[in-house]
Design an enzyme around this catalytic site. Sequence first.
Site, PDB file in Angstrom:
ATOM      1  N   GLN A   1       0.797  -1.210   0.000  1.00  0.00           N
ATOM      2  CA  GLN A   1       0.000   0.000   0.000  1.00  0.00           C
ATOM      3  C   GLN A   1       0.839   1.273   0.000  1.00  0.00           C
ATOM      4  O   GLN A   1       0.340   2.333  -0.374  1.00  0.00           O
ATOM      5  CB  GLN A   1      -0.948  -0.001   1.206  1.00  0.00           C
TER       6      GLN A   1
ATOM      7  N   HIS B   1       0.728  -9.414   4.626  1.00  0.00           N
ATOM      8  CA  HIS B   1      -0.411  -8.496   4.473  1.00  0.00           C
ATOM      9  C   HIS B   1      -0.900  -8.632   3.026  1.00  0.00           C
ATOM     10  O   HIS B   1      -0.842  -7.696   2.243  1.00  0.00           O
ATOM     11  CB  HIS B   1       0.013  -7.071   4.818  1.00  0.00           C
TER      12      HIS B   1
ATOM     13  N   ASN C   1      -2.134 -10.685   8.565  1.00  0.00           N
ATOM     14  CA  ASN C   1      -3.111  -9.605   8.654  1.00  0.00           C
ATOM     15  C   ASN C   1      -4.414 -10.044   7.995  1.00  0.00           C
ATOM     16  O   ASN C   1      -4.416 -10.516   6.850  1.00  0.00           O
ATOM     17  CB  ASN C   1      -2.602  -8.363   7.926  1.00  0.00           C
ATOM     18  N   GLU C   2      -5.510  -9.846   8.702  1.00  0.00           N
ATOM     19  CA  GLU C   2      -6.855 -10.102   8.153  1.00  0.00           C
ATOM     20  C   GLU C   2      -6.867 -11.305   7.211  1.00  0.00           C
ATOM     21  O   GLU C   2      -7.167 -11.191   6.024  1.00  0.00           O
ATOM     22  CB  GLU C   2      -7.400  -8.855   7.454  1.00  0.00           C
TER      23      GLU C   2
ATOM     24  N   TYR D   1     -13.122  -1.459  12.746  1.00  0.00           N
ATOM     25  CA  TYR D   1     -13.528  -0.235  12.049  1.00  0.00           C
ATOM     26  C   TYR D   1     -14.987   0.128  12.246  1.00  0.00           C
ATOM     27  O   TYR D   1     -15.336   1.241  12.562  1.00  0.00           O
ATOM     28  CB  TYR D   1     -13.275  -0.392  10.546  1.00  0.00           C
TER      29      TYR D   1
ATOM     30  N   GLU E   1      -5.411  -2.019  13.938  1.00  0.00           N
ATOM     31  CA  GLU E   1      -5.888  -1.018  12.977  1.00  0.00           C
ATOM     32  C   GLU E   1      -7.193  -0.429  13.463  1.00  0.00           C
ATOM     33  O   GLU E   1      -8.069  -1.153  13.943  1.00  0.00           O
ATOM     34  CB  GLU E   1      -6.174  -1.638  11.599  1.00  0.00           C
TER      35      GLU E   1
ATOM     36  N   TRP F   1      -4.970   3.445  11.655  1.00  0.00           N
ATOM     37  CA  TRP F   1      -4.808   3.146  10.237  1.00  0.00           C
ATOM     38  C   TRP F   1      -5.233   4.379   9.478  1.00  0.00           C
ATOM     39  O   TRP F   1      -6.380   4.746   9.555  1.00  0.00           O
ATOM     40  CB  TRP F   1      -5.652   1.951   9.773  1.00  0.00           C
TER      41      TRP F   1
ATOM     42  N   GLU G   1      -5.506   1.991  -1.412  1.00  0.00           N
ATOM     43  CA  GLU G   1      -6.549   1.279  -0.666  1.00  0.00           C
ATOM     44  C   GLU G   1      -7.131   0.141  -1.527  1.00  0.00           C
ATOM     45  O   GLU G   1      -8.283   0.157  -1.923  1.00  0.00           O
ATOM     46  CB  GLU G   1      -7.620   2.273  -0.188  1.00  0.00           C
ATOM     47  N   TRP G   2      -6.282  -0.819  -1.874  1.00  0.00           N
ATOM     48  CA  TRP G   2      -6.703  -2.036  -2.561  1.00  0.00           C
ATOM     49  C   TRP G   2      -7.641  -1.742  -3.743  1.00  0.00           C
ATOM     50  O   TRP G   2      -7.295  -0.944  -4.591  1.00  0.00           O
ATOM     51  CB  TRP G   2      -7.285  -3.027  -1.539  1.00  0.00           C
TER      52      TRP G   2
HETATM   53  C1  NOJ Z   1      -7.754  -3.474   6.653  1.00  0.00           C
HETATM   54  C2  NOJ Z   1      -6.498  -3.796   5.914  1.00  0.00           C
HETATM   55  O1  NOJ Z   1      -5.622  -4.532   6.719  1.00  0.00           O
HETATM   56  C3  NOJ Z   1      -5.811  -2.577   5.336  1.00  0.00           C
HETATM   57  O2  NOJ Z   1      -4.871  -3.010   4.434  1.00  0.00           O
HETATM   58  C4  NOJ Z   1      -6.842  -1.651   4.738  1.00  0.00           C
HETATM   59  O3  NOJ Z   1      -6.255  -0.596   4.042  1.00  0.00           O
HETATM   60  C5  NOJ Z   1      -7.727  -1.127   5.840  1.00  0.00           C
HETATM   61  N1  NOJ Z   1      -8.395  -2.233   6.486  1.00  0.00           N
HETATM   62  C6  NOJ Z   1      -8.793  -0.135   5.371  1.00  0.00           C
HETATM   63  O4  NOJ Z   1      -9.663  -0.751   4.504  1.00  0.00           O
END
Ligand code: NOJ
Length: 462
Positions: A17, A126, A170-171, A310, A364, A411, A418-419
């Site tokens: 990112q 990640h 991560n996630e 979040y 985050e 975060w 952002e993906w």
């Molecule tokens: C979770 C992810 O780990 C991160 O890469 C992403 O940018 C944020 N949430 C926000 O969507």
Amino acid sequence: MSFPKDFLWGAAAAAYQIEGAAMEDGRGLSIWDVYSHDKNVDSGTGRMNIDNGDTGDVACDHYHRYKEDVALMKEIGLKAYRLSISWSRVLPEGKGKINEKGLDFYGDLVDELLKAGIEPYVTLFHWDLPQALMNLGGWSNPDSPDWFAEYVKVVTDKLSDRVTHWITFNESQCHIIIGHLLGECAPKLKLPYPEVFQAMHHLFLAHGKAVQTIRKYSAKPCMVGYAPCASEVYPVTDKKEDIDAARRAAFDASAKNLWNTSWWIDPIVHGRYPKEGIEAFAEYFPEALLKEEDLALISQPLDFLGINLYRGSGIRHTEEGYVQAEKKIGFDRTAFKWPVTPKVLHYMPKFLFERYHLPVLITENGLSMADWVSLDGKVHDPQRIDFMNRYLLELSKALDEGVNVVGYFAWSIMDNFEWSQGYGERFGLIHVDFETQKRTLKDSAYWYRDIITSNGEGLQGL
Ligand code: NOJ
């Protein structure tokens, strides 16, 4: 006084990112390079993989600008910074030949952080799996846990004389569910459920092997954790019956829904897949995954449980159990249209701590807003300040109730890739102009500095 003396105030980012330099110094491709470079428009959705055709080729150019970035982190007063390592920068083919230049980058970054008095928290995965390993089947390949362990050893050998805090994945659920089941993220697969479970299981084994590897080879005593997200919920009132209903919802795997928290943490911490989940997926869940020795390997003792939080859903008790409360009309939302639900930072750490008995680290939390540089040269983001203030106040309630929360990572340290949304969402404390790479501390960065300096006492409403 809610925040303990040694509370860890940090901020986070991830390799793909922010780093850029995607083709430099011998870095190999990851699945996110390949995915973002596929600019075909899907005939069904009318969308490209990434909005606007954005890629992480340059991102925040952090690879070249890390010194400037660490100086800004120091200005904010961060006590810790959570970074991730690009596996394919270190091992371009995912295994075998080491790319020393890539590895050196992380050594230099860690040195710079330590010089600035900032503790590095290193995430090993990640989402950016090396494409070379994807070509061999990625997480579907039974060798994948060993590939990961090999990579983790390389990183441990290099950094563990200086890095003492590690996060394996991560996630994991986003990577597996969105990337391997729904096909809406790299590697864009739509696997049938049994294969999804198999990939998930390999990832869990990789986690277990990574924990063992770090502990075995670390040059110093270290702490190892994991950073999933969760099915985020909170009770609509603070009445006991609603709290109990929300707790039940947080870990309820009885629906045929892989997102539930228990699927992603129970095996890792308790060494078992959720029984009700296996029942719900009875026709799809491969029994072979219940091997005792696998589950023992997966559930290596951890030092902390990271969690990304979040936005959540309000839960209300009913005679039959619980329901998800409807959002109010015109509910508070971020630029990403995510509901603003501060209570998740009170209740999720509490529920997680009660169930898993591990120190909780918020790995985050934050929001995207429509931030820009104003005529006065500053970035005014009052909503980020209000958001963080509200969430941290709720977190302080968890602390007051005895929940062992050891730190909070905002975060993100800076606006970044952002993906699927590319550069369309801005999550940073630092504004980045992606054309000039100019960084500007947002008002929230200065506010956060004051919160850190006062160890949370500066929070309005505390
Ligand atoms: C979770 C992810 O780990 C991160 O890469 C992403 O940018 C944020 N949430 C926000 O969507």
